[in-house]
Design a protein around this motif. Structure first.
Motif, PDB file in Angstrom:
ATOM      1  N   VAL A 127      -6.835   5.846  16.814  1.00 37.33           N
ATOM      2  CA  VAL A 127      -5.620   5.234  17.355  1.00 37.33           C
ATOM      3  C   VAL A 127      -4.796   6.337  18.024  1.00 37.33           C
ATOM      4  CG1 VAL A 127      -3.467   4.065  16.787  1.00 37.33           C
ATOM      5  CG2 VAL A 127      -5.582   3.379  15.640  1.00 37.33           C
ATOM      6  N   PRO A 128      -4.427   6.178  19.293  1.00 34.37           N
ATOM      7  CA  PRO A 128      -3.742   7.253  20.041  1.00 34.37           C
ATOM      8  C   PRO A 128      -2.244   7.358  19.736  1.00 34.37           C
ATOM      9  CG  PRO A 128      -4.078   5.376  21.471  1.00 34.37           C
ATOM     10  CD  PRO A 128      -4.734   5.022  20.158  1.00 34.37           C
ATOM     11  N   ILE A 129      -1.923   7.606  18.468  1.00 37.45           N
ATOM     12  CA  ILE A 129      -0.527   7.747  18.038  1.00 37.45           C
ATOM     13  C   ILE A 129      -0.412   9.046  17.236  1.00 37.45           C
ATOM     14  CG2 ILE A 129       1.370   6.746  16.709  1.00 37.45           C
ATOM     15  CD1 ILE A 129       0.058   4.017  17.078  1.00 37.45           C
ATOM     16  N   PRO A 130       0.549   9.908  17.549  1.00 37.54           N
ATOM     17  CA  PRO A 130       0.714  11.144  16.760  1.00 37.54           C
ATOM     18  C   PRO A 130       1.385  10.875  15.425  1.00 37.54           C
ATOM     19  CG  PRO A 130       2.334  11.061  18.521  1.00 37.54           C
ATOM     20  CD  PRO A 130       1.454   9.865  18.713  1.00 37.54           C
ATOM     21  N   ILE A 131       0.884  11.554  14.380  1.00 42.68           N
ATOM     22  CA  ILE A 131       1.514  11.466  13.059  1.00 42.68           C
ATOM     23  C   ILE A 131       1.918  12.838  12.528  1.00 42.68           C
ATOM     24  CG2 ILE A 131       0.349   9.325  12.392  1.00 42.68           C
ATOM     25  CD1 ILE A 131      -1.545  11.131  10.658  1.00 42.68           C
ATOM     26  N   VAL A 132       1.393  13.890  13.129  1.00 43.97           N
ATOM     27  CA  VAL A 132       1.585  15.227  12.576  1.00 43.97           C
ATOM     28  C   VAL A 132       1.903  16.209  13.692  1.00 43.97           C
ATOM     29  CG1 VAL A 132      -0.888  15.781  12.672  1.00 43.97           C
ATOM     30  CG2 VAL A 132       0.556  16.951  11.002  1.00 43.97           C
ATOM     31  N   ASN A 189       9.026  17.340   6.349  1.00 51.70           N
ATOM     32  CA  ASN A 189       9.220  15.895   6.317  1.00 51.70           C
ATOM     33  C   ASN A 189       8.316  15.218   5.291  1.00 51.70           C
ATOM     34  OD1 ASN A 189      10.639  13.599   7.163  1.00 51.70           O
ATOM     35  ND2 ASN A 189       8.989  13.002   8.548  1.00 51.70           N
ATOM     36  N   ILE A 190       8.033  15.929   4.188  1.00 49.83           N
ATOM     37  CA  ILE A 190       7.262  15.352   3.082  1.00 49.83           C
ATOM     38  C   ILE A 190       8.160  15.397   1.851  1.00 49.83           C
ATOM     39  CG2 ILE A 190       5.101  15.395   1.801  1.00 49.83           C
ATOM     40  CD1 ILE A 190       4.030  17.357   3.911  1.00 49.83           C
ATOM     41  N   ARG A 191       8.587  14.245   1.386  1.00 46.00           N
ATOM     42  CA  ARG A 191       9.555  14.228   0.277  1.00 46.00           C
ATOM     43  C   ARG A 191       8.993  13.639  -1.004  1.00 46.00           C
ATOM     44  NH1 ARG A 191      12.086  13.618   5.034  1.00 46.00           N
ATOM     45  NH2 ARG A 191      13.901  14.951   5.439  1.00 46.00           N
ATOM     46  N   ASN A 193       8.492   9.078  10.787  1.00 46.43           N
ATOM     47  CA  ASN A 193       8.045   7.762  10.322  1.00 46.43           C
ATOM     48  C   ASN A 193       6.532   7.703  10.142  1.00 46.43           C
ATOM     49  OD1 ASN A 193       7.656   8.031  13.093  1.00 46.43           O
ATOM     50  ND2 ASN A 193       7.871   5.838  13.488  1.00 46.43           N
ATOM     51  N   TYR A 194       5.940   8.810   9.725  1.00 42.31           N
ATOM     52  CA  TYR A 194       4.477   8.862   9.646  1.00 42.31           C
ATOM     53  C   TYR A 194       3.906   7.811   8.689  1.00 42.31           C
ATOM     54  CZ  TYR A 194       4.693  11.458   5.183  1.00 42.31           C
ATOM     55  OH  TYR A 194       4.920  11.844   3.882  1.00 42.31           O
ATOM     56  N   LYS A 195       4.598   7.549   7.582  1.00 39.53           N
ATOM     57  CA  LYS A 195       4.079   6.566   6.631  1.00 39.53           C
ATOM     58  C   LYS A 195       4.061   5.167   7.239  1.00 39.53           C
ATOM     59  CE  LYS A 195       5.108   8.794   2.237  1.00 39.53           C
ATOM     60  NZ  LYS A 195       5.755   8.660   0.908  1.00 39.53           N
ATOM     61  N   GLU A 196       5.126   4.807   7.920  1.00 41.93           N
ATOM     62  CA  GLU A 196       5.196   3.487   8.546  1.00 41.93           C
ATOM     63  C   GLU A 196       4.118   3.335   9.618  1.00 41.93           C
ATOM     64  OE1 GLU A 196       7.735   5.440   7.944  1.00 41.93           O
ATOM     65  OE2 GLU A 196       9.020   4.271   6.612  1.00 41.93           O
ATOM     66  N   ILE A 197       3.916   4.395  10.404  1.00 40.89           N
ATOM     67  CA  ILE A 197       2.873   4.351  11.442  1.00 40.89           C
ATOM     68  C   ILE A 197       1.510   4.099  10.816  1.00 40.89           C
ATOM     69  CG2 ILE A 197       1.609   5.716  13.148  1.00 40.89           C
ATOM     70  CD1 ILE A 197       4.274   7.169  13.726  1.00 40.89           C
ATOM     71  N   MET A 217       0.838  -1.198   0.000  1.00 35.90           N
ATOM     72  CA  MET A 217       0.000   0.000   0.000  1.00 35.90           C
ATOM     73  C   MET A 217       0.874   1.250   0.000  1.00 35.90           C
ATOM     74  SD  MET A 217      -3.212  -0.816   2.546  1.00 35.90           S
ATOM     75  CE  MET A 217      -2.204  -1.127   3.981  1.00 35.90           C
ATOM     76  N   THR A 218       0.347   2.299  -0.614  1.00 28.70           N
ATOM     77  CA  THR A 218       1.055   3.582  -0.637  1.00 28.70           C
ATOM     78  C   THR A 218       0.290   4.603   0.192  1.00 28.70           C
ATOM     79  OG1 THR A 218      -0.113   4.261  -2.660  1.00 28.70           O
ATOM     80  CG2 THR A 218       2.022   3.147  -2.923  1.00 28.70           C
ATOM     81  N   VAL A 219       1.030   5.547   0.756  1.00 30.27           N
ATOM     82  CA  VAL A 219       0.440   6.637   1.535  1.00 30.27           C
ATOM     83  C   VAL A 219       0.687   7.937   0.781  1.00 30.27           C
ATOM     84  CG1 VAL A 219       0.503   7.936   3.689  1.00 30.27           C
ATOM     85  CG2 VAL A 219       0.780   5.455   3.720  1.00 30.27           C
ATOM     86  N   GLN A 220      -0.370   8.666   0.501  1.00 34.28           N
ATOM     87  CA  GLN A 220      -0.266   9.926  -0.230  1.00 34.28           C
ATOM     88  C   GLN A 220      -0.805  11.072   0.612  1.00 34.28           C
ATOM     89  OE1 GLN A 220      -2.660  10.342  -3.845  1.00 34.28           O
ATOM     90  NE2 GLN A 220      -0.963  11.427  -4.835  1.00 34.28           N
ATOM     91  N   VAL A 221      -0.044  12.159   0.653  1.00 37.65           N
ATOM     92  CA  VAL A 221      -0.451  13.367   1.361  1.00 37.65           C
ATOM     93  C   VAL A 221      -1.290  14.231   0.420  1.00 37.65           C
ATOM     94  CG1 VAL A 221       0.352  15.485   2.469  1.00 37.65           C
ATOM     95  CG2 VAL A 221       1.586  13.346   2.836  1.00 37.65           C
TER      96      VAL A 221
END
Length: 261
Positions: free
Chosen positions: A186-191, A24-26, A86-90, A1-5
């Motif tokens: 889910v109680p995890i920060p991504i941003v 942190n967006i490349r 590591n937002y994509k991995e999360i 799967m891919t993650v797109q912003v």
């Protein structure tokens, strides 16, 4: 799967205006740029596209992003945020663990590492119409195919630049639940986003918009929700509004929305 912003912005002339690397967006990003410019900017090497549109409003921008997205998992972004490294991995890990989920909301944290909101739920759980009221657009990650298959888009009457200026994101999640999608927290920060020290700046338009959003989500029950909100937030607005004035404005928003729908 891919993650797109999926990033919303305005009046950008070129991709470098957004300083993506420092956020942190490349790669894998679709930018909706609301401007009069008609050029389209593409970086094929990093899978970055910036599409220009003349229609204003955050809901218009988000909807254009959904329609033009290509990622398996998409996340809404504003142009003033930064992602954890590591937002994509999360995000991918959580969708693999929760493979029945169509939408997952995460957390925002402040630059110093503290939670952006003090009232985040401590444990993961499935959302309902009450819990989505606490969500923000930049916390939302969704399976693009599931959203498109359900014809799920943001309500153009809500959001910045629209008739009612708030809660386009909350309505999006509420509609997802009503359409049968599985929506989880889910109680995890991504941003990362700086803390808003001044709190909500209430004005007549914002309060009426709040009431209209409650009516949009809860129907006639929106009046009860509005009354409860007026009580709960009394300390936040008491320097500017009396309880009765605040209640009158938020109820007027409910009434206006229900009368026109």
């Amino acid at each position: 799967m891919t993650v797109q912003v999926l990033m919303s912005t305005m009046h950008r002339k070129k991709l470098t205006d957004l300083n993506l690397e420092n956020r942190n967006i490349r790669d894998d990003i679709l930018i909706i740029n609301q401007t009069q410019d008609t050029d389209v900017y593409v970086d094929d090497e990093r899978n970055i596209r910036m599409l220009n549109m003349r229609e204003l409003g955050t809901s218009n921008s988000r909807n254009a992003a959904i329609k033009n997205a290509s990622g398996d998992i998409c996340i809404f972004a504003d142009d003033d945020i930064c992602y954890v490294k590591n937002y994509k991995e999360i995000i991918l890990n959580e969708f693999v663990k929760n493979n029945r989920c169509d939408i997952i909301t995460f957390q925002i944290m402040c630059p110093d590492g503290t939670p952006f909101k003090s009232n985040y739920m401590k444990k993961e759980r499935y959302h309902n119409l009450r819990t989505v009221m606490k969500c923000a657009s930049i916390e939302i990650a969704f399976k693009r195919e599931a959203v498109i298959n359900k014809s799920l888009y943001l309500d153009l009457e809500f959001g910045l630049g629209s008739r009612y200026r708030i809660h386009d994101d909350v309505i999006f999640l509420a509609d997802a639940i009503r359409k049968g999608l599985k929506v989880k927290y889910v109680p995890i920060p991504i941003v990362i986003h700086p803390q808003e020290s001044s709190g909500t700046q209430y004005n007549d338009f914002l309060i009426k918009s709040k009431g209209a959003a409650f009516a949009r989500i809860f129907g006639l029950m929106g009046f009860i929700v509005s009354y409860a909100f007026a009580i709960k937030k009394r300390n936040d607005y008491k320097g500017k509004y009396s309880f009765f004035k605040f209640k009158k404005l938020i109820s007027a928003g409910c009434t206006e929305y229900l009368k026109t729908h």
